[in-house]
Structures are given as structure tokens and as C-alpha cells.
Enzyme design. Structure first.
Site, PDB file in Angstrom:
ATOM      1  N   ARG A   1     131.432  80.453   5.556  1.00 45.09           N
ATOM      2  CA  ARG A   1     132.057  81.322   6.557  1.00 45.09           C
ATOM      3  C   ARG A   1     132.923  80.506   7.509  1.00 45.09           C
ATOM      4  O   ARG A   1     132.552  79.409   7.932  1.00 45.09           O
ATOM      5  CB  ARG A   1     130.997  82.089   7.354  1.00 45.09           C
ATOM      6  CG  ARG A   1     131.599  83.085   8.339  1.00 45.09           C
ATOM      7  CD  ARG A   1     130.520  83.989   8.919  1.00 45.09           C
ATOM      8  NE  ARG A   1     129.954  84.869   7.906  1.00 45.09           N
ATOM      9  CZ  ARG A   1     130.539  85.983   7.471  1.00 45.09           C
ATOM     10  NH1 ARG A   1     131.721  86.358   7.972  1.00 45.09           N
ATOM     11  NH2 ARG A   1     129.985  86.726   6.555  1.00 45.09           N
TER      12      ARG A   1
ATOM     13  N   CYS B   1     132.943  96.450   9.698  1.00 41.57           N
ATOM     14  CA  CYS B   1     132.475  95.073   9.833  1.00 41.57           C
ATOM     15  C   CYS B   1     131.228  94.979  10.709  1.00 41.57           C
ATOM     16  O   CYS B   1     131.246  95.432  11.858  1.00 41.57           O
ATOM     17  CB  CYS B   1     133.601  94.229  10.429  1.00 41.57           C
ATOM     18  SG  CYS B   1     133.097  92.569  10.920  1.00 41.57           S
TER      19      CYS B   1
ATOM     20  N   TRP C   1     143.960  92.885   8.025  1.00 39.89           N
ATOM     21  CA  TRP C   1     143.721  94.171   8.695  1.00 39.89           C
ATOM     22  C   TRP C   1     145.020  94.757   9.252  1.00 39.89           C
ATOM     23  O   TRP C   1     145.868  94.026   9.734  1.00 39.89           O
ATOM     24  CB  TRP C   1     142.752  93.989   9.861  1.00 39.89           C
ATOM     25  CG  TRP C   1     141.395  93.493   9.506  1.00 39.89           C
ATOM     26  CD1 TRP C   1     140.890  92.243   9.752  1.00 39.89           C
ATOM     27  CD2 TRP C   1     140.341  94.225   8.875  1.00 39.89           C
ATOM     28  NE1 TRP C   1     139.592  92.154   9.312  1.00 39.89           N
ATOM     29  CE2 TRP C   1     139.231  93.366   8.758  1.00 39.89           C
ATOM     30  CE3 TRP C   1     140.235  95.532   8.400  1.00 39.89           C
ATOM     31  CZ2 TRP C   1     138.029  93.755   8.194  1.00 39.89           C
ATOM     32  CZ3 TRP C   1     139.029  95.931   7.823  1.00 39.89           C
ATOM     33  CH2 TRP C   1     137.948  95.045   7.733  1.00 39.89           C
TER      34      TRP C   1
ATOM     35  N   VAL D   1     138.117  90.162  12.674  1.00 37.83           N
ATOM     36  CA  VAL D   1     137.603  91.006  13.755  1.00 37.83           C
ATOM     37  C   VAL D   1     136.162  90.575  14.023  1.00 37.83           C
ATOM     38  O   VAL D   1     135.501  90.051  13.117  1.00 37.83           O
ATOM     39  CB  VAL D   1     137.642  92.502  13.365  1.00 37.83           C
ATOM     40  CG1 VAL D   1     139.051  93.027  13.391  1.00 37.83           C
ATOM     41  CG2 VAL D   1     136.993  92.743  12.004  1.00 37.83           C
TER      42      VAL D   1
ATOM     43  N   GLU E   1     134.676  85.370  18.604  1.00 39.69           N
ATOM     44  CA  GLU E   1     133.332  85.103  18.084  1.00 39.69           C
ATOM     45  C   GLU E   1     132.402  86.203  18.573  1.00 39.69           C
ATOM     46  O   GLU E   1     132.129  86.327  19.762  1.00 39.69           O
ATOM     47  CB  GLU E   1     132.837  83.731  18.554  1.00 39.69           C
ATOM     48  CG  GLU E   1     131.358  83.456  18.308  1.00 39.69           C
ATOM     49  CD  GLU E   1     130.930  83.720  16.882  1.00 39.69           C
ATOM     50  OE1 GLU E   1     129.961  84.484  16.703  1.00 39.69           O
ATOM     51  OE2 GLU E   1     131.573  83.183  15.945  1.00 39.69           O
TER      52      GLU E   1
END
Length: 371
Positions: free
Chosen positions: A15, A46, A79, A156, A171
């Protein structure tokens, strides 16, 4: 939401680390608390964005911090927002600052069959929203506006400052701490809510327990389903999916013990049990918020899409299942920020390497069972 794929050496999912890490406080030289200055850019699909949206709602910040919702479909460019209407009178500016879930879930919107919804569907307040601040077309525009040299993925959630036109933080774990910090409490306009009624999701006396719980839940459950779903080798997949369920077992035992203790205190049939049925200290905390956004997605998408199918939450984890339904049905913030159509359409249409035909399974039916 990550679309970064596995490391080619071992097939394991990695990630990306967030890049914007500022805070908002009265002592900050730039980012000071104010009403209507800061905005959340989220995807309803999400889980990382969902927990910021959920915290905003739980903290009664709907009238203080606006929300912009990206389209559920994540294409090759990232997005995108809905097109901004040429007729501005068709846009209700107030809704960006009032609706808990970013899209009005209080109205029963009849959805078309999944098969009839194209990826470029452009239904206002259903598929997403325009960007009312900058009228940008894509989330990437926010990142490049903040840093023209930005070269990582465009993720996002984003906490945006409309005064300096830049990203404050991207974050999610830090954004929810900012929203919970109390710096916005003075701007809450809900006349029915007093300062004593505003929940503190991270009380000082529980902070170390919350951090410890979050640490293993994040690595093994929140991110664990992604490590299983995005694995590109059988060895990596089998290792990660077993790990997810081992840690779901751990949560199940924790909640079982919690429920048994509450039964002894209030009686086995008491309605008081559900009022105290949370993962830590019999009160709602950030630990519940961060776990919820994964568990509510588990049966609808992670079981089939990420192959986390050793069992389902509803069939294999009775205490987690009760905890989930209690949060969803007995707290408006959890229910109104959960959009199953965005969740299912996003995963099944956006991850083309996992689901190349883009077929969206109809089940489970219902997405969440009654309490």
C-alpha cells in the site's frame, strides 16, 4: 482506495504511503479551525474515506465541513467528479454541508438493475457530485493544484483547505483524529446538540487501547482483505486470506466475551446490552469506526470479489454480526454513510484484473440483515 497491484517478486500487495500530513489547530500558522473552510473529498465505496465521512457525521460536523463525492467508477485516469451543470440553479449548494453521507440516503432512490447502469452514468446525487469549489473534473486536479510535481496515485480521502487551495491531509487515520480533536466544536450549528453531547471517539484514558486495537485490525483485517484480494500468487493469497480469518476469530472472541459480560450485568434479554455493545470499554470509540467500514463491506464484496470466502460474517461470526447490525440500524451516522450500491459497483467495475467482465453480483440479499 488503492489500485496499486502486487510486488512482482513475491506477489504480495503493497500500500502507498500518504503524502500530505498537516493538522488543523488554533496554534497552526496556516491551518486554523473555521466553519465552511475545509472540505472532505471522498468515495462512498472506499473504506478509508468512509471512516472520515462517518467521523464527520458522528461529530455533528455536517454543517461545518462540506463533502464532495467522486463517481463510484475508478477508471484508468483515477477518480472523477460528475460534470458541473451549466444551469447552476439545479445545484443545491446547501446539500454539500448538510447530508451525512454526501448523497441523500434518507430518500428511497429506486436503483436500476446493475446491468443497466453504464460506467459513465452521470446521475446527480446518485452516482456522485460535482466539485462545487473548483469545478474540477478529476481528483487528480486537487493533487496537482497542491503540488504540480506530485507523481504518486491520487487517493481518497482528501481534506481540502478552500482558503489556501491546497490539500491539508490525505491520510484517513489522521483526518479522523483531526475531526475528533474538538477544534471544530464551537462551529456546530445543530441547536439540538450541546457540547456535552458531542462524542469523543478517542478519550484519553482509552487512547492506548484504541491504538493497540487499531494496529492489529488495520494490518490484518482492514488492509488484510486487500492483501488477499490483490495478491498475484496462490501462496500470497492463501497466506493472507487465512490471516484475515484468524484475526476475525480474535475479534469474535473479544465481542463474545463482551456480550457475555453484558448479559451477566443486565440480563440475557435486556435491551441495555446493545447500548453498551462496542469493542472497547462498553462505549463507541474510533476502534468501532475503523473496524466497521471493513466489516460492512465483507459479505457484499470481500467474500466474492477478494475471495475471502472461508465463511461470511452473517454465517460464521454471530457476535461480529450482531455488533455490525447494532451499529448500522441503531445509529443514523453508520447507516446514512453506508452506500451499498457505490460499494458493489465500484469494486466489481473498477478492478478489471480481478473481474474483467465487470459483472456485479446481485447478492447477498439483503446487503445487511435486520437487527
Amino acid at each position: 482506495m488503492s489500485k496499486q497491484w502486487a510486488d512482482s517478486k513475491d506477489g504480495a500487495f503493497k500500500r502507498q504511503v500518504s503524502s500530505f500530513r498537516e493538522v488543523i489547530s488554533k496554534t497552526h500558522p496556516i491551518y486554523k479551525p473555521a466553519a465552511n473552510r475545509y472540505w472532505l473529498y471522498v468515495s462512498l465505496a472506499c473504506p478509508w474515506a468512509h471512516r472520515t465521512l462517518l467521523t464527520r457525521s458522528l461529530k455533528h460536523l455536517n454543517t461545518v465541513i462540506g463533502v464532495v463525492v467522486v463517481h463510484w467508477h475508478l477508471d484508468s485516469k483515477g477518480w472523477r467528479f460528475l460534470r458541473y451543470p451549466t444551469d447552476k440553479s439545479s445545484i443545491d449548494e446547501n446539500i454539500y454541508h448538510t447530508v451525512s453521507g454526501g448523497i441523500d440516503n434518507t430518500q428511497s432512490i429506486t436503483m436500476k438493475p446493475f446491468a443497466s447502469i453504464p460506467n459513465d452514468s452521470d446521475r446527480l446525487w446518485i452516482d456522485g457530485t460535482p466539485d462545487p469549489l473548483n469545478q474540477f473534473q478529476r481528483l487528480s486536479d486537487l493533487y496537482l493544484k497542491s503540488n504540480p510535481n506530485y507523481s504518486d496515485r491520487f487517493t481518497v480521502p482528501v481534506l481540502w483547505d478552500s482558503e489556501t487551495n491546497t490539500i491539508v491531509n490525505n491520510e484517513s487515520s489522521e483526518i479522523i483524529r483531526i475531526l475528533n480533536s474538538g477544534v471544530f466544536d464551537e462551529f456546530i450549528k445543530d441547536s439540538t446538540t450541546s457540547s456535552t453531547e458531542i462524542i469523543n471517539l478517542v478519550p484519553k484514558e482509552l487512547e492506548s487501547q484504541i491504538d493497540e486495537f487499531n494496529s492489529w485490525v488495520y494490518d490484518n483485517i482492514n488492509n488484510g482483505v486487500y492483501k488477499a484480494g490483490f495478491a498475484e500468487s496462490a501462496i500470497a493469497y492463501e497466506k493472507e486470506v487465512k490471516n484475515v480469518f484468524q484475526h476475525l476469530d480474535r475479534v469474535e472472541q473479544l465481542l463474545k466475551s463482551k456480550h457475555q459480560a453484558l448479559e451477566k450485568k443486565f440480563g440475557p434479554d435486556s435491551k441495555e446490552i446493545l447500548k453498551h455493545y462496542f469493542v472497547l470499554n462498553n462505549q463507541l470509540t474510533e476502534a468501532d469506526v475503523r473496524l466497521y467500514t471493513t466489516i460492512v463491506r465483507f459479505d457484499p464484496v470481500y467474500v466474492q470479489h477478494f475471495k475471502c470466502n472461508l465463511t461470511t460474517i452473517r454465517d460464521g461470526y454471530p457476535y461480529i454480526h450482531l455488533w455490525l447490525r447494532n451499529l448500522y440500524w441503531n445509529n443514523d451516522s453508520f447507516r446514512l454513510t453506508t452506500n451499498f450500491n457505490h460499494i458493489k459497483l465500484h469494486y466489481t467495475r473498477s478492478h478489471t484484473r480481478i473481474n474483467p467482465l465487470g459483472l456485479t453480483p446481485l447478492g447477498p440479499n439483503p446487503h445487511i440483515l435486520p437487527l
